[in-house]
Design an enzyme around this catalytic site. Structure first.
Site, PDB file in Angstrom:
ATOM      1  N   GLY A 225       0.752  -1.247   0.000  1.00 46.41           N
ATOM      2  CA  GLY A 225       0.000   0.000   0.000  1.00 46.41           C
ATOM      3  C   GLY A 225       0.775   1.285   0.000  1.00 46.41           C
ATOM      4  N   GLU A 265      -3.470  -3.034   6.444  1.00 49.08           N
ATOM      5  CA  GLU A 265      -4.765  -2.634   5.879  1.00 49.08           C
ATOM      6  C   GLU A 265      -4.722  -2.538   4.356  1.00 49.08           C
ATOM      7  OE1 GLU A 265      -2.484   0.716   5.244  1.00 49.08           O
ATOM      8  OE2 GLU A 265      -2.643  -0.330   7.149  1.00 49.08           O
ATOM      9  N   ASP A 266      -3.553  -2.214   3.807  1.00 48.29           N
ATOM     10  CA  ASP A 266      -3.442  -2.095   2.354  1.00 48.29           C
ATOM     11  C   ASP A 266      -3.722  -3.426   1.665  1.00 48.29           C
ATOM     12  OD1 ASP A 266      -1.200  -3.273   3.426  1.00 48.29           O
ATOM     13  OD2 ASP A 266       0.237  -1.867   2.570  1.00 48.29           O
ATOM     14  N   ASN A 267      -3.089  -4.479   2.160  1.00 43.23           N
ATOM     15  CA  ASN A 267      -3.295  -5.800   1.586  1.00 43.23           C
ATOM     16  C   ASN A 267      -4.718  -6.291   1.780  1.00 43.23           C
ATOM     17  OD1 ASN A 267      -3.086  -8.985   1.791  1.00 43.23           O
ATOM     18  ND2 ASN A 267      -1.325  -8.302   0.620  1.00 43.23           N
TER      19      ASN A 267
END
Length: 447
Positions: A225, A265-267
């Site tokens: 991210g 959180e990006d993944n």
């Protein structure tokens, strides 16, 4: 002629290793070839010269905390994008944050750009980045969001090309809709500390090669991210369940707030868009230049440990298999097998194997940077690359036996599916012995 059991087992093991070795090389060469093709040309987007009322607007969200390396240049790149319709929302949780002055200086320098700073946060979970982003996410004027880390800079044409990709420009008919566009990270180490050099060598070669290969094969979501573009209207449909769409009437939180319970959180956002909406991602032809500050060897090791522990709870099987994707590990095993069964000298196969791996990785660097490793830095870069390859196994071995990490000064316990909770200061386990030690705090580096 039948083989005796004493010969059959080594031969079978060698066969399995050679098959895996061939598969690994196939994946690596896929990444190498894709890097050469994808990053050889970065054409100017036709959107760059279009009228503002004819293009989709974009809200650029930049979460800030402290003075990241090259912060002024990193933030300035968003003020100079060749795109006619966008806004910039920078976010700080604390009114006394040092990044605030840098943000205000840039707003004053570029009065023609729609830009502002949000101060404060909305706590929706344990992830401080999500809490920081929530006010900006709610206030964004446009549906397309570009979430860009504060330690990243990009070229001026990046936004136009990313919107082209998000809209599926040039996509083949019948393919799934694109819900997220991301950029491969490319590390730039300003300092001379060993950890920064190891991180630079890793991100720009091994990591880039596998990242590009997995996104080219597109079997599943694989997103980091640093720089992600997606639609808020898409994110508002997902609950972070990853595998199945949210049921009608499901009271679970939706949108960005649904990911406050995760550290990566990006993944998780990318995975939710992929699986819950049955869409796909696109890897743009631009790179996200990631500025690395002072990072010593301990900081590098703890950073790798942190993300191995997070991945372990998200994709256990892939994490356990990870050492078998490392050149030093798989090369050693294949060399020993070939020596045992076919008497191939160890001194011959292993150096040739490592040399071939290095040549491919250096060419991946060349493709991303647009030039080879500078001649004056080449020896130091190769030494860092070798040290990174041989450190991979011991770092992994330590990481898989723990579940606690420290991120931006706070300790977390990584739970099932990558969720986290604030760690109990008295929790036990092998890693708790290290919690009070100075080296453990190096996990804070480059969140």
């Amino acid at each position: 002629m039948s083989l005796s059991p004493s010969r059959y087992a080594p031969l079978m093991l060698t066969t399995v290793l050679l098959v895996w070795y061939a598969i690994l090389w196939l994946i690596s060469l896929t990444g190498w070839r894709a890097a050469r093709r994808r990053y050889s040309s970065r054409p100017r987007s036709p959107l760059s010269s279009s009228a503002a009322d004819s293009v989709p607007g974009v809200s650029i969200l930049r979460p800030l905390k402290g003075l990241d390396p090259n912060l002024y240049e990193n933030l300035e790149c968003t003020f100079t994008q060749e795109y006619p319709k966008y806004e910039i929302i920078m976010s700080v949780a604390d009114a006394h944050d040092q990044a605030l002055r840098v943000a205000n200086d840039l707003i004053a320098k570029y009065p023609h750009v729609s830009a502002r700073v949000n101060i404060g946060e909305e706590v929706v979970g344990v992830n401080p980045k999500i809490n920081n982003l929530m006010p900006a996410y709610n206030q964004a004027a446009y549906d397309i969001l570009w979430v860009l880390d504060s330690n990243v800079t990009v070229a001026s044409g990046t936004l136009g090309r990313a919107v082209d990709a998000l809209q599926g420009a040039g996509a083949d008919a019948g393919k799934k809709r694109i819900s997220l566009v991301h950029h491969v990270p490319f590390a730039t180490a300003a300092g001379s500390e060993l950890g920064a050099r190891l991180e630079e060598a890793f991100i720009n070669t091994n990591h880039a090669r596998m990242y590009i290969a997995l996104n080219t094969l597109a079997i599943d979501s694989c997103v980091m991210g640093k720089s992600n573009i997606y639609r808020r209207s898409d994110l508002e449909q997902v609950v972070g369940g990853l595998k199945i769409p949210a049921a009608p009437g499901d009271p679970s939180p939706r949108g960005l707030r649904a990911f406050g319970k995760y550290l990566a959180e990006d993944n998780m956002i990318a995975g939710a868009l992929w699986h819950e909406l049955d869409t796909r991602h696109d890897l743009s032809c631009d790179v996200a230049y990631n500025a690395i500050g002072n990072m010593d060897l301990a900081a590098y090791c703890w950073r790798r440990i942190r993300w191995i522990r997070v991945r372990k709870q998200m994709v256990m099987a892939a994490t356990l298999l990870e050492p078998m994707t490392e050149s030093a590990v798989v090369g050693s095993l294949v060399a020993l097998a070939l020596y045992s069964v076919f008497s191939v000298p160890l001194w011959l196969f292993f150096p040739l194997h490592m040399l071939a791996w290095l040549i491919v990785d250096l060419d991946v660097y060349n493709s991303l940077a647009g030039h080879p490793v500078p001649e004056g830095q080449r020896f130091r870069f190769v030494v860092a690359w070798l040290l990174r390859e041989f450190l991979a196994l011991p770092i992994w071995a330590y990481a898989v036996f723990g579940s606690q990490v420290t991120w931006r000064g706070r300790q977390y316990e990584v739970l099932k599916n990558g969720e986290v909770r604030l760690a109990d200061a008295h929790s036990g386990g092998i890693s708790s012995w290290f919690k009070g030690r100075r080296g453990y705090q190096h996990l804070n580096t480059d969140g």
